[in-house]
Design a protein around this motif. Structure first.
Motif, PDB file in Angstrom:
ATOM      1  N   PRO A 271     -39.375 -35.759   6.770  1.00 12.97           N
ATOM      2  CA  PRO A 271     -38.979 -34.360   6.421  1.00 12.97           C
ATOM      3  C   PRO A 271     -38.389 -34.231   5.282  1.00 12.97           C
ATOM      4  O   PRO A 271     -37.059 -34.479   5.153  1.00 12.97           O
ATOM      5  CB  PRO A 271     -38.583 -33.798   7.731  1.00 12.97           C
ATOM      6  CG  PRO A 271     -37.848 -35.056   8.442  1.00 12.97           C
ATOM      7  CD  PRO A 271     -38.646 -36.264   8.110  1.00 12.97           C
ATOM      8  N   LYS A 272     -38.606 -32.940   4.477  1.00 12.18           N
ATOM      9  CA  LYS A 272     -37.819 -32.616   3.587  1.00 12.18           C
ATOM     10  C   LYS A 272     -36.388 -31.804   3.850  1.00 12.18           C
ATOM     11  O   LYS A 272     -36.668 -31.125   4.811  1.00 12.18           O
ATOM     12  CB  LYS A 272     -38.602 -31.933   2.654  1.00 12.18           C
ATOM     13  CG  LYS A 272     -39.413 -32.555   1.613  1.00 12.18           C
ATOM     14  CD  LYS A 272     -40.247 -31.468   0.425  1.00 12.18           C
ATOM     15  CE  LYS A 272     -41.007 -32.654  -0.455  1.00 12.18           C
ATOM     16  NZ  LYS A 272     -41.588 -31.791  -1.319  1.00 12.18           N
ATOM     17  N   ILE A 273     -35.410 -31.874   3.165  1.00 14.97           N
ATOM     18  CA  ILE A 273     -34.389 -31.300   3.400  1.00 14.97           C
ATOM     19  C   ILE A 273     -34.460 -29.904   2.788  1.00 14.97           C
ATOM     20  O   ILE A 273     -34.586 -30.119   1.395  1.00 14.97           O
ATOM     21  CB  ILE A 273     -32.907 -31.859   3.229  1.00 14.97           C
ATOM     22  CG1 ILE A 273     -33.097 -33.298   4.413  1.00 14.97           C
ATOM     23  CG2 ILE A 273     -31.943 -30.954   3.597  1.00 14.97           C
ATOM     24  CD1 ILE A 273     -31.810 -33.970   3.951  1.00 14.97           C
ATOM     25  N   VAL A 274     -34.460 -28.735   3.275  1.00 16.46           N
ATOM     26  CA  VAL A 274     -34.544 -27.322   2.518  1.00 16.46           C
ATOM     27  C   VAL A 274     -33.067 -26.797   2.423  1.00 16.46           C
ATOM     28  O   VAL A 274     -32.414 -26.604   3.557  1.00 16.46           O
ATOM     29  CB  VAL A 274     -35.365 -26.644   3.485  1.00 16.46           C
ATOM     30  CG1 VAL A 274     -35.606 -25.393   2.613  1.00 16.46           C
ATOM     31  CG2 VAL A 274     -36.891 -27.276   3.475  1.00 16.46           C
ATOM     32  N   ASP A 275     -32.740 -26.540   1.266  1.00 14.52           N
ATOM     33  CA  ASP A 275     -31.397 -25.867   1.095  1.00 14.52           C
ATOM     34  C   ASP A 275     -31.677 -24.211   1.218  1.00 14.52           C
ATOM     35  O   ASP A 275     -32.187 -23.708   0.598  1.00 14.52           O
ATOM     36  CB  ASP A 275     -31.098 -25.772  -0.405  1.00 14.52           C
ATOM     37  CG  ASP A 275     -29.515 -25.418  -0.630  1.00 14.52           C
ATOM     38  OD1 ASP A 275     -29.112 -24.685   0.197  1.00 14.52           O
ATOM     39  OD2 ASP A 275     -29.280 -25.363  -2.104  1.00 14.52           O
ATOM     40  N   MET A 276     -31.159 -23.886   2.520  1.00 11.07           N
ATOM     41  CA  MET A 276     -31.271 -22.597   2.929  1.00 11.07           C
ATOM     42  C   MET A 276     -30.178 -21.531   2.290  1.00 11.07           C
ATOM     43  O   MET A 276     -30.281 -20.444   2.871  1.00 11.07           O
ATOM     44  CB  MET A 276     -31.284 -22.528   4.636  1.00 11.07           C
ATOM     45  CG  MET A 276     -32.505 -23.210   5.255  1.00 11.07           C
ATOM     46  SD  MET A 276     -34.122 -22.568   4.636  1.00 11.07           S
ATOM     47  CE  MET A 276     -34.042 -21.110   5.355  1.00 11.07           C
ATOM     48  N   SER A 277     -29.475 -22.173   1.349  1.00 10.83           N
ATOM     49  CA  SER A 277     -28.651 -21.397   0.774  1.00 10.83           C
ATOM     50  C   SER A 277     -28.782 -21.318  -0.707  1.00 10.83           C
ATOM     51  O   SER A 277     -28.263 -20.555  -1.633  1.00 10.83           O
ATOM     52  CB  SER A 277     -26.967 -22.019   0.746  1.00 10.83           C
ATOM     53  OG  SER A 277     -26.980 -23.140   0.250  1.00 10.83           O
TER      54      SER A 277
ATOM     55  N   GLU B  26     -40.927 -24.073  -3.880  1.00  8.42           N
ATOM     56  CA  GLU B  26     -39.724 -23.863  -3.156  1.00  8.42           C
ATOM     57  C   GLU B  26     -39.687 -22.621  -2.170  1.00  8.42           C
ATOM     58  O   GLU B  26     -39.056 -23.022  -1.162  1.00  8.42           O
ATOM     59  CB  GLU B  26     -38.470 -23.725  -4.377  1.00  8.42           C
ATOM     60  CG  GLU B  26     -38.324 -24.872  -5.203  1.00  8.42           C
ATOM     61  CD  GLU B  26     -39.322 -24.978  -6.542  1.00  8.42           C
ATOM     62  OE1 GLU B  26     -40.275 -24.052  -6.451  1.00  8.42           O
ATOM     63  OE2 GLU B  26     -39.352 -26.030  -7.262  1.00  8.42           O
ATOM     64  N   ILE B  27     -40.290 -21.618  -2.483  1.00  3.11           N
ATOM     65  CA  ILE B  27     -40.210 -20.520  -1.549  1.00  3.11           C
ATOM     66  C   ILE B  27     -41.131 -21.052  -0.299  1.00  3.11           C
ATOM     67  O   ILE B  27     -40.870 -20.772   0.878  1.00  3.11           O
ATOM     68  CB  ILE B  27     -40.857 -19.288  -2.229  1.00  3.11           C
ATOM     69  CG1 ILE B  27     -39.827 -18.624  -3.351  1.00  3.11           C
ATOM     70  CG2 ILE B  27     -41.348 -18.358  -1.155  1.00  3.11           C
ATOM     71  CD1 ILE B  27     -40.486 -17.732  -4.035  1.00  3.11           C
TER      72      ILE B  27
END
Length: 147
Positions: A43-49, A103-104
């Protein structure tokens, strides 16, 4: 002219001294490819900031109805149609026309549990995709949000 090709069974290949033994599916036997497959499944790590995450958060919070869509997607068209029929204004974000669309979409996957489009939000809450919205419209559940 007739050409005959001789096929060997795997056991014959292993016994034939001129041919090195190979895994039956050579592309899976390559360690580099196996690593690529394994990393693709990670799984990709998504930067929620990130600014894309803030964009999704702000857009969903400041609009009654938000549809994250792609222009060519039939399920997206299916999701938009009930809102048009109800004369409900929806904020539609077309991801395929947005340079940050991928990215969205990753952020949406993190928030909703799936990257597929459409992703429909009403009153800040994720409601579902195209078939969900169509079903809600047909049963009258969607209309209740706008009474």
């Amino acid at each position: 002219m007739l050409s005959i090709t001789r096929c060997l069974h795997l056991s014959q290949l292993l016994l034939h001294p001129a041919l090195p033994p190979k895994f039956p599916y050579p592309f899976l036997g390559e360690l580099e490819l196996m690593g690529a497959v394994r990393s693709a499944l990670r799984p990709k790590i998504v930067d929620m900031s990130s600014k894309q995450a803030k964009f999704v958060e702000n857009t969903v919070a400041s609009n009654k109805v938000v549809i994250f869509s792609k222009t060519y997607c039939p399920y997206c068209t299916m999701a938009k149609e009930p809102f048009r029929k109800l004369n409900v204004e929806a904020t539609i974000i077309e991801l395929d026309g947005n340079p940050e669309g991928n990215e969205i979409q990753e952020v949406l996957g993190e928030i909703t549990g799936a990257r597929t489009v459409p992703r429909v939000f009403i009153d800040g809450k994720f409601i579902g995709g195209g078939t969900d919205i169509k079903r809600m419209f047909e049963t009258g559940a969607l209309q209740k949000y706008f009474q």
